[in-house]
Design an enzyme around this catalytic site. Structure first.
Site, PDB file in Angstrom:
ATOM      1  N   SER A 168       0.851  -1.183   0.000  1.00 15.48           N
ATOM      2  CA  SER A 168       0.000   0.000   0.000  1.00 15.48           C
ATOM      3  C   SER A 168       0.902   1.253   0.000  1.00 15.48           C
ATOM      4  O   SER A 168       1.813   1.341  -0.826  1.00 15.48           O
ATOM      5  CB  SER A 168      -0.944  -0.047   1.205  1.00 15.48           C
ATOM      6  N   ASP A 207      -8.392  -5.706  -5.762  1.00 11.00           N
ATOM      7  CA  ASP A 207      -8.015  -4.556  -4.934  1.00 11.00           C
ATOM      8  C   ASP A 207      -8.317  -3.250  -5.662  1.00 11.00           C
ATOM      9  O   ASP A 207      -7.750  -3.003  -6.728  1.00 11.00           O
ATOM     10  CB  ASP A 207      -6.524  -4.641  -4.615  1.00 11.00           C
ATOM     11  N   HIS A 253      -5.994  -6.636  -1.337  1.00 12.27           N
ATOM     12  CA  HIS A 253      -4.924  -5.690  -1.019  1.00 12.27           C
ATOM     13  C   HIS A 253      -3.698  -6.421  -0.460  1.00 12.27           C
ATOM     14  O   HIS A 253      -3.777  -7.078   0.572  1.00 12.27           O
ATOM     15  CB  HIS A 253      -5.463  -4.677  -0.010  1.00 12.27           C
TER      16      HIS A 253
END
Length: 439
Positions: free
Chosen positions: A121, A374, A399
């Site tokens: 991320s 995601d 994710h």
């Protein structure tokens, strides 16, 4: 601190595990901490623990300044814009570089250890940028679910919510259709005080809804569906909340109504059950709190400040290609909100200027991995840029699924991705050793 006149220092927390490390120059896998407590990311990055023995690697998890316990000004770190002024991605990258060099200088046997940056991320963005900005410090980077292109004028602002919607559409008949209809149903029912009271009771809200709360209530639901898309993992997990395996499929079991006949009350009853899958899967939650959508391990104020300065990520909805109410991206309104909150205004083009935007072909030894489920893959690198700046797409991954521990329920696509990632690691380590100066 990036200032010749300011030589202040702060204590940065980092975690080290050398259980499997080959002390004669074995590699270092270095996690570039993101917007939260580093122990939480450490516990949710099982991939590094799974491959440490095979690679003879030391593991290091470095906390990002201003998050967790790495607070430059202690309790005053968030007190005003003057104290927050040193919260930037560039400063964080410099912190990581200084820490790596210090570890190599002080840890016996680490002087010639090749270092690979790993992150997911925002942490994945940092790992890629660390390789781009400090190629002398890290030999390569794995950037998992890293939306380095989710910035103004790089990707369409609506793609993010389209992916969220696709996740729900594929997980149950009429699931996305009924969520799209729910916004109008909320308006209809809350037109009366009795309806407001009914909705508060139906959702078991900790605080009864008032007319002025409706925008916030809708935003809370919208973020709930987004978070479910991010953590639609194939097994029980507790990354943002404790959840069942394939949680969106479980949610959609409550939203299979025939849209042509379902009443507003029935529909919102289903929506409330669906929300409970996310907020009360354990059954231990007496009421739902609309001011919270995820774990307390993330630093929301810090990240909002970063969004208000450098991390300007446009998102928008149209209500047609997605299941949300239409909302344009309004930079001026966002800028005004930032100014009222922090006394700062965002620099829309700064990320493009400082990190190169779409033009990253001159870099090397970076893996960008993205999951097809995601929503953040909308701003990710999903195609190979060169022989050594490569993309790995995991069609049934959410994710940064590839950074999690191996699990018996993992789809074969993520198992293959991890094998390929380790193959690249070994290649980079071999390359680095060949280039090392003898002595």
């Amino acid at each position: 601190m990036f200032s010749s006149s300011d030589d202040g220092t702060f204590k940065q927390r980092y975690l080290v595990n050398n259980e499997h490390w080959d002390q004669k120059g074995g590699p270092i896998l270095f996690y570039t901490g993101n917007e939260g407590d580093i122990t939480w990311f450490c516990n949710n990055t099982g991939f590094m623990w799974d491959v440490a023995e095979e690679l003879g690697a030391m593991l290091v998890f470095a906390e990002h300044r201003y998050y967790g316990e790495s607070l430059p000004f202690g309790q005053d770190s968030y007190s005003d814009a003057k104290h927050l002024n040193y919260l930037t991605s560039e400063q964080a990258l410099a912190d990581f570089s200084v820490l790596i060099r210090e570890l190599k200088r002080t840890v016996l046997g680490a002087q010639k250890s090749p270092v690979i940056a790993i992150g997911g991320s925002y942490g994945g963005m940092l790992s890629a940028w660390l390789r781009m900005k400090y190629p002398n410090v890290v030999v390569g980077a794995l950037a998992a679910s890293a939306p380095i292109w989710q910035f103004p004028d790089m990707v369409p602002c609506g793609d993010f919510y389209k992916i969220v919607t696709q996740d729900f559409a594929r997980s149950g008949l009429n699931c996305d259709v009924n969520i799209r209809r729910s916004w109008k149903a909320i308006d209809n029912i809350t037109a009366t005080d009795d309806g407001l009271q009914w909705l508060s009771g139906e959702f078991s809200l900790c605080s009864p809804l008032k007319k002025t709360d409706l925008d916030g209530f809708k935003a809370w639901l919208q973020e709930t569906w987004v978070n479910l898309a991010m953590v639609d993992y194939p097994y029980e997990a507790n990354f943002l909340q404790p959840l069942p395996r394939w949680p969106i499929q479980v949610v959609c079991k409550h939203l299979g109504f025939d849209p042509s006949v379902v009443s507003d009350y029935q529909l919102l009853g289903g929506i409330s059950e669906a929300a409970r899958v996310y907020y009360n899967y354990t059954g231990n939650c007496p009421c739902l709190n609309t001011s919270s959508t995820a774990t307390g391990n993330l630093g929301f104020i810090g990240w909002y400040y970063q969004a208000c300065t450098e991390m300007v990520m446009p998102l928008c909805t149209d209500g047609i290609q997605d299941m949300f109410e239409p909302q344009d991206w309004n930079f001026q309104a966002f800028s005004d909100e930032c100014h009222s909150l922090f006394g700062v205004r965002p620099r829309a083009d700064w990320a493009d200027t400082v990190y190169g935007g779409l033009d990253i072909a001159s870099h090397s030894n970076i893996i960008f991995s993205n999951g097809g489920l995601d929503p953040w893959s909308s701003g990710g690198v999903t195609r190979n840029i060169s022989d050594s700046v490569v993309a790995i797409v995991i069609p049934d991954g959410a994710h940064h699924l590839d950074l999690r521990y191996n699990n018996e329920y993992d789809p074969h696509t993520v198992l293959s991705a991890r094998v390929l990632e380790v193959k690249y690691f070994k290649l980079w380590i071999t390359q680095a050793r060949k280039l090392q100066i003898p002595g």
